[in-house]
Design a protein around this motif. Structure first.
Motif, mmCIF file in Angstrom:
data_model
loop_
_atom_site.group_PDB
_atom_site.id
_atom_site.type_symbol
_atom_site.label_atom_id
_atom_site.label_comp_id
_atom_site.label_asym_id
_atom_site.label_seq_id
_atom_site.Cartn_x
_atom_site.Cartn_y
_atom_site.Cartn_z
ATOM 1 N N LYS A 61 -9.631 4.445 2.952
ATOM 2 C CA LYS A 61 -10.021 3.486 1.926
ATOM 3 C C LYS A 61 -10.852 2.356 2.538
ATOM 4 N N PHE A 92 0.736 4.097 -2.978
ATOM 5 C CA PHE A 92 0.420 5.505 -2.732
ATOM 6 C C PHE A 92 1.585 6.396 -3.153
ATOM 7 N N THR A 103 0.828 -1.210 0.000
ATOM 8 C CA THR A 103 0.000 0.000 0.000
ATOM 9 C C THR A 103 0.860 1.258 0.000
ATOM 10 N N GLU A 104 1.898 1.275 0.823
ATOM 11 C CA GLU A 104 2.764 2.449 0.880
ATOM 12 C C GLU A 104 3.452 2.701 -0.456
ATOM 13 N N ILE A 152 -6.700 3.191 -5.934
ATOM 14 C CA ILE A 152 -6.728 2.224 -4.836
ATOM 15 C C ILE A 152 -8.123 2.222 -4.222
ATOM 16 N N ASP A 196 -3.435 6.991 -5.605
ATOM 17 C CA ASP A 196 -4.503 7.176 -4.623
ATOM 18 C C ASP A 196 -5.881 6.980 -5.245
ATOM 19 N N ASP A 197 -6.131 7.593 -6.391
ATOM 20 C CA ASP A 197 -7.455 7.540 -6.998
ATOM 21 C C ASP A 197 -7.801 6.169 -7.563
ATOM 22 N N ALA A 245 -4.201 8.919 3.822
ATOM 23 C CA ALA A 245 -5.232 8.629 2.824
ATOM 24 C C ALA A 245 -5.611 7.151 2.826
ATOM 25 N N ALA A 246 -4.681 6.291 3.227
ATOM 26 C CA ALA A 246 -4.957 4.852 3.244
ATOM 27 C C ALA A 246 -6.005 4.501 4.283
#
Length: 323
Positions: free
Chosen positions: A104, A80, A76-77, A88, A85-86, A100-101
């Motif tokens: 989600k 991102f 995930t890191e 995931i 971002d858009d 931001a994670a």
């Protein structure tokens, strides 16, 4: 339960590290019937693309992924950091960085929720080698439903981490961004090495789980590589892998610095508790107030923040070099 998962993850990672090597993976890309072998540093991505994953599976990407689910924080890191971002749509319950994670959709812990993943209708699910066997049945269900599953290698070194970032950058059509991330990490590593190059070497001990079962890292681990890069002598480098150690052995080895990486949720006030252990008042690290807390996510998650983890460990041992 989460504490058990974290410890299990570290131990699983450790066994992989013992056999890990610093070799870059070569990815096979194919377009139609013609195939060629290329490094993941290509500046453009051509679809359809076939890439071999950590389990040796040839995974085809017919087009650039538009909806992505990640099953582990390190993946995930990276995603991102690649600016996705858009795209995931789902992450694991353990994903807490970047901020931001946390916003989600959550798809579960290590044993992810297959139905939840299916409901998000992703183009690709990025799994991880360290847990692939544990969730093999769930991954197969996703494949049977027509979802592309790619198992990311459990990187065993900085070099393998760089390769993973470049690989995910290639798959997601962000190769240039991946190169920039890796270049920035290498600059940070070099800066740290320059700052500690001429210091008088000190010894250190690291623990990731406190009493009653204290675990530490010996040779053949990612932590040992971090120590080597930071010019630190590991007091347990005569042993291999991640292992349980008795408090008496820590006292006997008398490190100059003790680095603690326990989660404060489960080990509150861990720095003070380490200092108060029986016999620890004779350890140089305790005498000199050199028991230092470092965020284990910076060193356990093999992604873009790994170079920051190196810097934090180096600062813990040689704070004067970073003033």
């Amino acid at each position: 339960m989460k504490k058990i998962w974290q410890l299990g993850f570290l131990l699983t990672m450790a066994f992989v590290l013992l056999v890990g090597c610093n070799q870059s993976e070569t990815q096979k890309l194919s377009t139609g019937k013609s195939e060629k072998t290329t490094q993941t540093t290509d500046k453009t991505a051509t679809y359809p693309m076939t890439v071999k994953d950590a389990l040796g599976n040839e995974v085809e990407f017919k087009e650039e992924p538009k909806k992505i689910v990640s099953l582990i924080p390190s993946n995930t890191e990276i995603l991102f950091a690649l600016g996705l971002d858009d795209k995931i749509v789902g992450v694991s319950d353990n994903d807490d960085y970047p901020k931001a994670a946390t916003k989600k959709e959550k798809v579960g812990d290590m044993e992810f929720n297959v139905e939840k993943v299916l409901s998000l209708k992703p183009d690709v699910v990025f799994a991880h080698e360290s847990s692939a066997k544990m969730v093999e049945s769930g991954l197969q269900q996703l494949k049977d439903a027509g979802i592309t599953v790619f198992v990311v290698k459990n990187a065993a070194s900085f070099e393998e981490t760089y390769d993973t970032i470049k690989q995910l950058g290639q798959i997601t059509n962000q190769p240039q961004k991946a190169d920039q991330i890796v270049a920035g990490m290498k600059v940070k590593v070099k800066e740290v090495q320059d700052k500690v190059a001429n210091v008088k070497q000190r010894t250190a001990f690291v623990e990731t789980s406190g009493e009653p079962e204290i675990y530490t890292a010996g040779k053949g681990t990612f932590m040992q590589e971090i120590f080597d890069l930071a010019n630190i002598k590991n007091v347990v480098d005569d042993q291999s892998g991640w292992f349980k150690i008795d408090p008496e052995q820590i006292v006997k080895r008398n490190p100059d610095t003790i680095i603690v990486m326990e989660d404060e949720k489960y080990f509150p006030n861990i720095v003070e508790k380490v200092k108060q252990r029986q016999g620890f008042d004779s350890i140089t690290a305790v005498k000199n107030n050199a028991v230092v807390k470092v965020d284990q996510n910076l060193t356990a998650r093999t992604g873009p923040r790994l170079a920051e983890g190196l810097e934090e460990v180096a600062k813990a041992v040689y704070p004067e070099a970073f003033k």
